[in-house]
Design an enzyme around this catalytic site. Structure first.
Site, PDB file in Angstrom:
ATOM      1  N   HIS A  27       0.855  -1.190   0.000  1.00 59.24           N
ATOM      2  CA  HIS A  27       0.000   0.000   0.000  1.00 59.24           C
ATOM      3  C   HIS A  27       0.885   1.232   0.000  1.00 59.24           C
ATOM      4  O   HIS A  27       1.827   1.322   0.775  1.00 59.24           O
ATOM      5  CB  HIS A  27      -0.924   0.010   1.210  1.00 59.24           C
ATOM      6  CG  HIS A  27      -1.862   1.183   1.185  1.00 59.24           C
ATOM      7  ND1 HIS A  27      -2.976   1.222   0.389  1.00 59.24           N
ATOM      8  CD2 HIS A  27      -1.808   2.376   1.807  1.00 59.24           C
ATOM      9  CE1 HIS A  27      -3.586   2.383   0.544  1.00 59.24           C
ATOM     10  NE2 HIS A  27      -2.897   3.108   1.405  1.00 59.24           N
ATOM     11  N   GLY A  44      -7.125   4.205   1.355  1.00 60.23           N
ATOM     12  CA  GLY A  44      -7.958   4.410   0.183  1.00 60.23           C
ATOM     13  C   GLY A  44      -7.225   5.032  -0.980  1.00 60.23           C
ATOM     14  O   GLY A  44      -6.010   4.930  -1.097  1.00 60.23           O
ATOM     15  N   LEU A  81     -10.502  -3.288   3.536  1.00 61.03           N
ATOM     16  CA  LEU A  81      -9.583  -2.606   2.617  1.00 61.03           C
ATOM     17  C   LEU A  81      -8.456  -1.914   3.385  1.00 61.03           C
ATOM     18  O   LEU A  81      -8.706  -1.115   4.272  1.00 61.03           O
ATOM     19  CB  LEU A  81     -10.387  -1.570   1.814  1.00 61.03           C
ATOM     20  CG  LEU A  81      -9.555  -0.667   0.896  1.00 61.03           C
ATOM     21  CD1 LEU A  81      -8.846  -1.465  -0.165  1.00 61.03           C
ATOM     22  CD2 LEU A  81     -10.439   0.405   0.294  1.00 61.03           C
ATOM     23  N   ASP A  82      -7.230  -2.201   3.035  1.00 59.89           N
ATOM     24  CA  ASP A  82      -6.054  -1.571   3.642  1.00 59.89           C
ATOM     25  C   ASP A  82      -5.977  -1.790   5.151  1.00 59.89           C
ATOM     26  O   ASP A  82      -5.358  -1.016   5.878  1.00 59.89           O
ATOM     27  CB  ASP A  82      -6.024  -0.051   3.369  1.00 59.89           C
ATOM     28  CG  ASP A  82      -5.967   0.264   1.893  1.00 59.89           C
ATOM     29  OD1 ASP A  82      -5.505  -0.601   1.133  1.00 59.89           O
ATOM     30  OD2 ASP A  82      -6.378   1.361   1.517  1.00 59.89           O
ATOM     31  N   GLU A  83      -6.617  -2.830   5.649  1.00 61.29           N
ATOM     32  CA  GLU A  83      -6.650  -3.023   7.092  1.00 61.29           C
ATOM     33  C   GLU A  83      -6.094  -4.375   7.517  1.00 61.29           C
ATOM     34  O   GLU A  83      -6.281  -4.782   8.655  1.00 61.29           O
ATOM     35  CB  GLU A  83      -8.087  -2.865   7.620  1.00 61.29           C
ATOM     36  CG  GLU A  83      -8.645  -1.465   7.561  1.00 61.29           C
ATOM     37  CD  GLU A  83      -8.020  -0.524   8.586  1.00 61.29           C
ATOM     38  OE1 GLU A  83      -7.204  -0.965   9.423  1.00 61.29           O
ATOM     39  OE2 GLU A  83      -8.355   0.667   8.544  1.00 61.29           O
TER      40      GLU A  83
END
Lengths: 276, 276, 276, 276
Positions: free
Chosen positions: A184, A193, A219-221
Site C-alpha cells: 500500500h 484508500g 480494505l487496507d486493514e
C-alpha cells in the site's frame, strides 16, 4: 537447515520440552526466536536446526510435548512458489523479477497475471509466464473467477499484489487466507484508500511511507508486515511525492516478501509477529 | 523479573538443559535471547524469568548442566551504580542527569568526577555529589591515582566517560576491565583520534556519527556497543558539524548505556554481542 | 547576520529586484532560500545578510520593488521569547530546560505555566519562573482566561505546549494565531486524538512517530512543522511504545522549535514551508 | 526547463546581477540554489529557468556580469550519455538497467563494458550493447588502452563503475577527469581497500554503509557524492554483511548517479557541493 515453526497456547515449560526433544535427536539449534503474547496467551517459536534426523520421529515427539490444538511444522528449505498480480505500474514487479534473476529473492515465480498488457514485455524478458486476464467487457465476479481459476491451476504458496489496482472481493480474499501480500502506497493507517499521495500533499506531512500487509476483507486493514518512510518537504507536489514514493514502495514490498519467504512472520488476528 | 546471563563454550543441548532446570522450578521465561558464535565457539544466553524460587538451588542445578568454566549469574533487579567523568562539555552529562531525574535511566549516580569546574553547577542542580580532581600542577600518574582512589571509594559497576577529554593510561584502564564506557565523536573506525569533525569536514563526508564503546588499551579501539549517524552536507563547516554532532553523541551514549544497564551486552574479545 | 523574510504574490523578477537592492547597499548574502508555491501563487524568501547598513532605507527600497500587499521584515538576531505550558509529563520540558541551560536552544524562557504541580521542581532547578494555574474548581472558560491573562503579561513570541494535555478552545487559539506549537504523540494524521500509542498497538503498526505542529482550531490538524519516527515490533506493548515514544517526541518537538526560532518556517494555510 | 550552472570566484552582488539578466529576458526562476564556500572563496549556483529566450544572447549578458575566469553554462534537457563498466556482480548494473527501462533514470546507456562475461545476458535482455574486453593474456596497460579506445568511440558524459573490481591506473583516470563514478562498498573513509565487509566484521561495527564518489588517483579517496548506511549486529557474519550490503550499495550508487545526471553536483577539489 530446516525451520521448526510452532504456534500454540502459552504454558510453562514449552521451550524446555521442545528443545529437549531437539537435543535428544542431536539437532543443533542455529537460530532461535520465541514470543509469548500476553493479551491472547499465544506462544510463537521459530527455530533453525541442522543435523541428520528422521523428521517423522522428531515430529511425533514434539507433538506429544505441545498443548492440544497446537500448530507446528518443519519447513524444508524448498523455495516458496508465488504468483504475481499487476495492473500497469512496473516498478514493484520489476524489482521482484530482477532480484529473482540475480538470486536475491529465494522464490519460484509461477507466473504473472495482469489485467492490462503493460508489464508483459518486462515479464517475458525474464522468461516468466505471462497471463493476461482483462477485466474489460466482463463483470467483476466473472473477472475474479477467471483469476481464481488461473491461480488454483498454478497453486502458489503466496500471491503478491505488485501494484494490482483493483479492489478484491471478500470471496476472492476468502479463497486465499493469509496468502495474499499487498503493497500500500502510504504509511498505514494514514491515508487509507485512493490517492494517498494527494491526501499526503494536502495535509502537508513531512514524511511519507509504504506498507506491506496481508490482505483481509477490510480494505487496507490487514495485518501489517513491514513499513518504511522517506522525508518530503514543501517543494514536493503530489506527483513528485508519488515518484519518490515508488522507491520506498518497492523496498518495503521486497522486504516484507523476504520476511514471509523465510517463514519469519506469524499472524495473530490483525497483528503480525515478525522474527526479523 | 530476574535476568539469567550465561557465557560458555558452545555445545549441543545447552538450551534444553538450562530451560529444563528453569521449568522444573516453575520459572516463567519472559524474554529469551541466545547466540552461538561460530568463530570462537562461544555461547551467550540472556533470559528474563519470573517466579517464586530459591535462587541458590536453581543456580546449583544450572551449574551442573553447563560446561566447565562457564560464566553465569542471576542479575537482580537492583539498579546499577555508576560514576560519571567529565571535562568541560555538558551536553552528554546533562542528558544523563536529566534522564536520571525523570526516571528514564535506571541507575544510581554515585558521583561526578570532573577535571575542570565547568559541570559542577549542573551536577549539583540535580543533587549529585561533585568531585573535582584537577590535573593541574600534578603529573598524569598522580592525577589518575587520585581518580582511581575516588572511584574505588565509590565502588561503581560502571564508569561513564561523558566527554572526558584526557587519554587514560593502560594502568587506569586495567583497573576497570569492561567497566568503562566512552562516547567517541565519530563513526568509528573513521576519524580516530583528535578533531574528528575537522577530519570529517576535510574529507567531505555526507554522514557523520558517534560511537559508544568499552574502553580498552587501544585508543578508540574498544568493543563497540552502539553507533548512529546523521546527514551533513557541503554547507556544514567543521564547527557546525561539531554542533550537530552533539545530539547524535548524547543519543548514542545514552542508548549504549541503557543496553549495558539492562544486561544486554556481552563482550567477546574486541566485539560485543548485544541482545537488543 | 540579519534575516530578511518575504512573503508575497509570486511574479517575474522578484529575486532580481530584491537582491539588486541588497547589492546596492553592499549587503552580503550568506544564506538564501526561496520557494514559489504554484497552487496558491505565493512566493517565500529567506535570506541571511551581513553588512553595515541603514535598515530603514533598505526596507524602504525593498517595499518599492515588492508587489502590493507583501509581507516582509528584517529579523534581528534577538532571541525569541517563549512561554512553556505543561501538565504532568516532564520529558519534553526537561529537554527544553536543559538545552536552554547548555546554550543549545537560542530562546528566552519567560516562564512555565502548569495546571499540575509536577514540573515545578524541575523548572525551578533551572531558575525559570513557575506559574501554577490549576483547572480545579473552575470551569474551562475561567481557566483559560487566567492562562491568557498570564501569557499576555509575559508577552512571548511563541507558546510551547510541552505535553499540555488539555484541549484548547477556539477562543484561546484565536488569541495567538500561528504562535502556539504543540507536540503530538503520533505520526499525524495517524491516530488523531486520545491514546495514540494504544491505537498504534491495536493496529499492529511497525513504526510510530511524533509530530510538531502549529495549533489551530481543528484538533491535531494544524500545519505540520516536523515529524520523525522510530521502529517498534510485536514485542512492544502499548505502554512500552509510549515509553519509547518519549524520545522521539522530545526530539521532534525540539527540532520543530529550533526551526521556528531561526525563522525558517512560513505558514501557507494548512501547510508549512520550511527552509531547513 | 533549462538549468543554468555557475562556478566562479565569490564577490558581492553576483546573484543580483545574474538574476537581473534572467528577469530582463523574462525567464522564470523555478529552482534556485547557491553556495559560497568561505574557505576557497568559490561561488556555486544552479538555477532552473523556463521561458522563450535566445540562449546565445542571455549567455552573452551573463558572461559580462560574472567575474573573469568564471565557468557557466546552460544545460539543455538532453539526457546524459553513460557507459557502464562491470566485472562479475550484477546487482548494481541490474538496478541501473531496470530503472533505465522503467523510465526512472534519465540517461542514455551507450553500452556496457565487462572484463568477465557474467553480466552479458542481463545487459542484452534490456537491448543494451555489450562489449567484453577481457584482461586475460594481456597486461594492465594494454587492457586499459582497449577500454579507453572503446569509451572514446562511444563518447559518454559519464562512466559508471557498477562493481568494476580492477584498480584503474592514473593514466586511465586522467583521461576522464570528474567523469568516472564509483560505488565503494563501505562507509568511506572506513575500511578503504579490499574486503571492507571482512574488515567491518572484525572491527565489530554496528553500522555498515556504501559511498558513491568520483574517481581520482587516490584509491577510494575521490570526492564523495552520496553515502548511506544500514544497521548490522553480532549475528551477521562477514558474508551476511556483504549480502545485506548489496542493497545499500545499489541504493547509494543510483542516488549518486541521479544527482549527477540532474546537474546537482559540483566538485571543489576533494569535496562536492550537492544541491539536492
Amino acid at each position: 537447515m530446516k525451520i521448526l515453526l510452532i504456534e500454540c497456547n502459552d504454558e510453562l515449560g514449552i521451550i524446555a520440552r521442545v528443545t529437549t526433544v531437539l537435543a535428544k535427536f542431536k539437532l543443533n539449534l542455529i537460530e532461535f526466536h520465541e514470543f509469548a503474547d500476553e493479551e491472547t496467551n499465544q506462544f510463537y517459536m521459530r527455530a533453525g536446526v541442522t543435523g541428520d534426523f528422521d523428521q517423522a520421529e522428531v515430529e511425533k515427539e514434539i507433538l506429544e510435548v505441545l498443548p492440544k490444538g497446537s500448530n507446528f511444522k518443519f519447513v524444508e528449505g524448498r523455495k516458496k512458489k508465488v504468483v504475481i498480480m499487476v495492473t500497469k505500474e512496473n516498478h514493484c514487479i520489476g524489482d521482484l523479477l530482477l532480484r529473482h534473476y540475480t538470486g536475491n529473492l529465494d522464490m519460484e515465480i509461477l507466473g504473472v497475471i495482469g489485467n492490462h498488457p503493460d508489464c508483459k514485455d518486462l515479464t517475458e524478458k525474464f522468461d516468466i509466464p505471462w497471463f493476461e486476464i482483462s477485466h474489460k467487457e466482463i463483470d467483476r465476479t466473472k473477472h475474479e473467477e477467471l483469476i481464481i481459476k488461473k491461480i488454483k491451476e498454478l497453486d502458489p504458496d503466496f500471491i503478491l499484489l505488485a501494484k494490482f489496482m483493483r479492489i478484491l472481493s471478500p470471496e476472492f480474499v476468502g479463497e486465499f487466507p493469509n496468502k495474499i501480500i499487498n503493497i500500500h502506497h502510504s504509511f498505514l493507517p494514514s491515508f487509507i484508500g485512493a490517492n494517498p499521495y494527494k491526501q499526503a500533499y494536502k495535509r502537508g506531512v513531512k514524511i511519507i511511507g509504504a506498507t506491506a500487509h496481508f490482505v483481509n476483507n477490510d480494505l487496507d486493514e490487514g495485518p501489517i508486515i513491514y513499513q518504511d518512510v522517506i522525508r518530503v518537504d514543501h517543494s514536493h507536489s503530489a506527483l513528485e511525492m508519488s515518484r519518490s514514493g515508488r522507491d520506498v514502495e518497492k523496498r518495503v514490498f521486497t522486504k516484507g516478501i523476504k520476511l514471509v519467504l523465510r517463514d519469519r512472520v506469524f499472524v495473530n488476528n490483525n497483528r503480525t509477529i515478525v522474527f526479523a
